[in-house]
Design an enzyme around this catalytic site. Structure first.
Site, short mmCIF file in Angstrom:
data_model
loop_
_atom_site.label_atom_id
_atom_site.label_comp_id
_atom_site.label_asym_id
_atom_site.label_seq_id
_atom_site.Cartn_x
_atom_site.Cartn_y
_atom_site.Cartn_z
N ARG A 1 -38.08 -46.57 -4.67
CA ARG A 1 -38.23 -47.43 -5.65
C ARG A 1 -37.85 -48.90 -5.26
O ARG A 1 -36.81 -49.01 -4.83
CB ARG A 1 -37.70 -47.15 -7.13
N GLU B 1 -45.21 -55.83 -7.26
CA GLU B 1 -46.19 -55.40 -6.59
C GLU B 1 -47.53 -55.75 -7.40
O GLU B 1 -47.57 -55.89 -8.47
CB GLU B 1 -46.06 -53.99 -6.65
N HIS C 1 -47.84 -50.02 -0.77
CA HIS C 1 -47.39 -48.98 -1.35
C HIS C 1 -48.50 -47.75 -1.15
O HIS C 1 -49.27 -47.59 -1.83
CB HIS C 1 -47.58 -49.33 -2.80
#
Length: 337
Positions: free
Chosen positions: A248, A276, A295
């Site tokens: 995370r 993000e 990601h």
């Protein structure tokens, strides 16, 4: 066959990736009258109208499904009993009050842990070999190796893992051929649980960061863990060490990470970030000692059907009255990103 009303809300590529023809055919056999809507169709009609027309008791969703409305009345009166979310986090899709009002929600849970761990192993090896730097330098700058190399190997190294959940366990198994010595800081895991995987316990984050050349961030994002990896800990990583984050982004103080990496004493390999997509002007994008991925740690396109099959198996459990796997409880919901 089931008498339950099923509504599937996926766009075409989600349907193809998560529920390819063999899985889709299996779903149709269970629900001959299933309804299929794209996310655009749901957005155009609105959830209230869709619930009124279709009256689904079971809902399958993907990444692009519009968020359920926060109205308490609709949460109580929709008739929806089970939401099978094929990807991971449901925070942007399901308001908390729907779960409070009895909606059962599940996601891909541990079904993709091995794929995330595979990405973690790739990032560790790539970070040690400085692949991010050399790939760019050779493509853009005509670079070639010099005598001043700092590439390293994973064999025989000390690896520290912050958090010891399903992904960490898969990663430990993947690293076994490299003869690494693994330790973890995860106070909630029993000594027996660590011994099963041959992992040593670190008694503090300070011990974890200072005694391992490679640190892998995989801690759950709890209120206590937010920003817990700060400058003091990052500076404890031995010089030339590697910090990998496939967990995370918000567990790490990103400004502190930027400052530490800017000094060039450690390397980093990152797949997750506080914001993000990673902003175009982020200093991380300009650092030669930082390997970046957008990601990508979740399931690769070819492995999404694994999550689809997992979701379908959960629906079958639901219909047969058996316990579901990877249920999103209120506690899990509150800890998710």
């Amino acid at each position: 066959m089931s008498n339950e009303n099923l509504l599937v809300v996926l766009n075409e590529w989600e349907k193809e990736d998560f529920l390819p023809p063999p899985l889709w055919s299996r779903l149709e056999k269970i629900f001959p009258q299933l309804q299929y809507h794209t996310p655009d169709e749901i957005a155009k009609k609105g959830w209230a109208r869709v619930f009124s027309e279709v009256k689904p008791s079971i809902l399958i969703t993907g990444w692009r499904a519009p968020p359920l409305p926060p109205e308490v009345g609709l949460a109580r009166e929709s008739g929806l009993k089970y939401l099978c979310h094929l990807p991971g986090s449901v925070r942007k899709l399901v308001p908390r009050l729907w779960i409070e009002n009895g909606l059962i929600v599940s996601n891909w849970g541990r079904s993709i842990s091995h794929v995330v761990a595979e990405c973690g192993l790739m990032m560790i090896i790539s970070g040690l070999r400085r692949a991010g730097y050399w790939n760019y330098a050779m493509h853009r700058n005509g670079a070639w190796k010099t005598d001043a190399l700092d590439t390293q190997s994973l064999f025989g190294r000390r690896v520290g893992i912050h958090g010891f959940g399903a992904i960490s366990r898969c990663l430990v198994k993947l690293m076994e051929p490299f003869g690494v010595e693994v330790s973890t800081y995860s106070p909630s895991v029993s000594d027996e649980g660590l011994a099963e995987y041959g992992v040593q316990r670190s008694n503090s984050l300070e011990e974890l960061f200072s005694e391992n050349h490679i640190i892998v961030e995989l801690a759950a994002l709890t209120p206590e863990a937010e920003g817990i990896v700060g400058e003091r800990l990052l500076r404890m990583i031995p010089e030339g060490g590697l910090f990998v984050n496939i967990g995370r982004g918000a567990v790490v103080d990103e400004d502190a990470l930027i400052r530490t990496c800017a000094e060039g004493k450690i390397h980093a390999a990152l797949d997750v970030y506080c914001t993000e997509p990673l902003p175009a002007d982020s200093p991380l994008r300009k650092m030669e000692n930082v390997l970046l991925l957008p990601h990508l740690g979740g399931p690769t396109v070819d492995q999404r059907q694994t999550a689809g099959a997992y979701g379908l198996a959960n629906i079958e459990r639901y219909l047969s009255g058996n316990p579901l796997e990877s249920v999103v409880t209120l506690d899990i919901y509150d800890r998710a990103t």
